[in-house]
Scaffold this motif. Sequence first.
Motif, PDB file in Angstrom:
ATOM      1  N   ALA A   1       5.331 -14.266 -18.872  1.00  0.00           N
ATOM      2  CA  ALA A   1       4.906 -13.111 -18.057  1.00  0.00           C
ATOM      3  C   ALA A   1       5.286 -11.821 -18.763  1.00  0.00           C
ATOM      4  O   ALA A   1       4.497 -10.880 -18.867  1.00  0.00           O
ATOM      5  CB  ALA A   1       5.559 -13.175 -16.678  1.00  0.00           C
ATOM      6  N   GLN A   2       6.503 -11.803 -19.301  1.00  0.00           N
ATOM      7  CA  GLN A   2       6.981 -10.601 -19.968  1.00  0.00           C
ATOM      8  C   GLN A   2       6.223 -10.346 -21.269  1.00  0.00           C
ATOM      9  O   GLN A   2       5.782  -9.230 -21.531  1.00  0.00           O
ATOM     10  CB  GLN A   2       8.478 -10.745 -20.237  1.00  0.00           C
TER      11      GLN A   2
ATOM     12  N   TYR B   1       3.241 -11.400 -22.320  1.00  0.00           N
ATOM     13  CA  TYR B   1       1.820 -11.057 -22.207  1.00  0.00           C
ATOM     14  C   TYR B   1       1.616  -9.766 -21.427  1.00  0.00           C
ATOM     15  O   TYR B   1       0.682  -9.026 -21.677  1.00  0.00           O
ATOM     16  CB  TYR B   1       1.027 -12.245 -21.644  1.00  0.00           C
ATOM     17  N   GLN B   2       2.531  -9.449 -20.486  1.00  0.00           N
ATOM     18  CA  GLN B   2       2.450  -8.153 -19.794  1.00  0.00           C
ATOM     19  C   GLN B   2       2.725  -7.008 -20.750  1.00  0.00           C
ATOM     20  O   GLN B   2       2.023  -6.005 -20.759  1.00  0.00           O
ATOM     21  CB  GLN B   2       3.470  -8.081 -18.651  1.00  0.00           C
ATOM     22  N   THR B   3       3.753  -7.186 -21.586  1.00  0.00           N
ATOM     23  CA  THR B   3       4.108  -6.149 -22.539  1.00  0.00           C
ATOM     24  C   THR B   3       2.965  -5.919 -23.511  1.00  0.00           C
ATOM     25  O   THR B   3       2.588  -4.794 -23.809  1.00  0.00           O
ATOM     26  CB  THR B   3       5.381  -6.552 -23.309  1.00  0.00           C
TER      27      THR B   3
ATOM     28  N   ALA C   1      -0.161  -6.542 -22.981  1.00  0.00           N
ATOM     29  CA  ALA C   1      -1.299  -5.949 -22.276  1.00  0.00           C
ATOM     30  C   ALA C   1      -1.078  -4.454 -22.083  1.00  0.00           C
ATOM     31  O   ALA C   1      -1.986  -3.638 -22.279  1.00  0.00           O
ATOM     32  CB  ALA C   1      -1.495  -6.639 -20.929  1.00  0.00           C
ATOM     33  N   ALA C   2       0.159  -4.086 -21.726  1.00  0.00           N
ATOM     34  CA  ALA C   2       0.456  -2.672 -21.490  1.00  0.00           C
ATOM     35  C   ALA C   2       0.323  -1.854 -22.776  1.00  0.00           C
ATOM     36  O   ALA C   2      -0.120  -0.711 -22.765  1.00  0.00           O
ATOM     37  CB  ALA C   2       1.871  -2.535 -20.922  1.00  0.00           C
TER      38      ALA C   2
ATOM     39  N   SER D   1      -4.295  -1.530 -23.914  1.00  0.00           N
ATOM     40  CA  SER D   1      -5.021  -1.607 -22.648  1.00  0.00           C
ATOM     41  C   SER D   1      -6.354  -2.344 -22.709  1.00  0.00           C
ATOM     42  O   SER D   1      -6.723  -3.006 -21.749  1.00  0.00           O
ATOM     43  CB  SER D   1      -5.204  -0.211 -22.056  1.00  0.00           C
TER      44      SER D   1
ATOM     45  N   ALA E   1      -5.908  -5.735 -21.493  1.00  0.00           N
ATOM     46  CA  ALA E   1      -5.093  -5.898 -20.294  1.00  0.00           C
ATOM     47  C   ALA E   1      -5.532  -7.106 -19.464  1.00  0.00           C
ATOM     48  O   ALA E   1      -4.722  -7.721 -18.787  1.00  0.00           O
ATOM     49  CB  ALA E   1      -5.142  -4.643 -19.439  1.00  0.00           C
ATOM     50  N   GLN E   2      -6.797  -7.450 -19.536  1.00  0.00           N
ATOM     51  CA  GLN E   2      -7.284  -8.567 -18.728  1.00  0.00           C
ATOM     52  C   GLN E   2      -7.260  -9.892 -19.490  1.00  0.00           C
ATOM     53  O   GLN E   2      -7.690 -10.915 -18.971  1.00  0.00           O
ATOM     54  CB  GLN E   2      -8.725  -8.284 -18.267  1.00  0.00           C
TER      55      GLN E   2
END
Lengths: 152, 152
Positions: free
Chosen positions: A131-132, A134-136, A138-139, A142, A145-146
């Motif tokens: 989670a961390q 792939y979130q990082t 994505a952020a 941008s 992001a999806q």
Amino acid sequence: MTTSPDLRGLKFNTDGLIAAIVQGAPDTPEAGRVLMLAWMDRTALERTLATGQMHYWSRSRAKLWLKGETSGHVQDVVAWHRDCDGDALLFHVRQRGGAACHTGHTSCFFQRLERDGSPAVVEEKRVFDPAQVYQTAAAANSPRAQEVPQQP
Amino acid sequence: MTTSPDLRGLKFNTDGLIAAIVQGAPDTPEAGRVLMLAWMDRTALERTLATGQMHYWSRSRAKLWLKGETSGHVQDVVAWHRDCDGDALLFHVRQRGGAACHTGHTSCFFQRLERDGSPAVVEEKRVFDPAQVYQTAAAANSPRAQEVPQQP
């Protein structure tokens, strides 16, 4: 040098793909570990050899895939081999980030099974929190992001 | 016990097959070596689990195949794993006879390739002479005299 590699000894299947086993190279923290099985089309293999980083054909997304393009956990090629009948490849790689699996485990084969097929307890810890990671990613990027984490 | 193993977590492809990577088990002479890639249908997998010896689906001969049925070089299952999306298996085996490949090499992946695709010199010696092993097996078992060595 932009000459194409000689791939005449290889047999791609009716979908134009060849299986690639990916193993941690000697003298790396993942030495000897089978990290994943993925598929390559001719372009993915040519890109892999040209860049020295593993590229695959993502069957689920039907597109060329640079392993680590989202997570940064690319795989540097150390050596490659074909099998006796030319329809499978074995790559030795240096795995950046210490884990090949999108779940955060070192190897995609982290789930041992009992003889009756039931899953054994997984004792090996995750190297990263997906989670961390792939979130990082994505952020920081941008347009992606999806993007979902890649599976072989 | 003759209950069937629970294979619900596994995805067989449209041909009813799943890829099986075969690796030398820890504490065997072939520890860590990727020996071969082969394919299993549901029956081959069930036989493997029931007998503790690797069985495959031979795509070239379209039949169930006990690895080592001709050469005697069977593979005893030590452990098995599925990958994160359930469409590939990794078996750790004890390889009898010291070689998995029908060419006499320890591993089917004995041929390292250069970056340009050309074959590197093979420095590792054969463990056995295939002509001798398969001739001896044929002589000892005349109904199989015409049987060709198996490839994955």
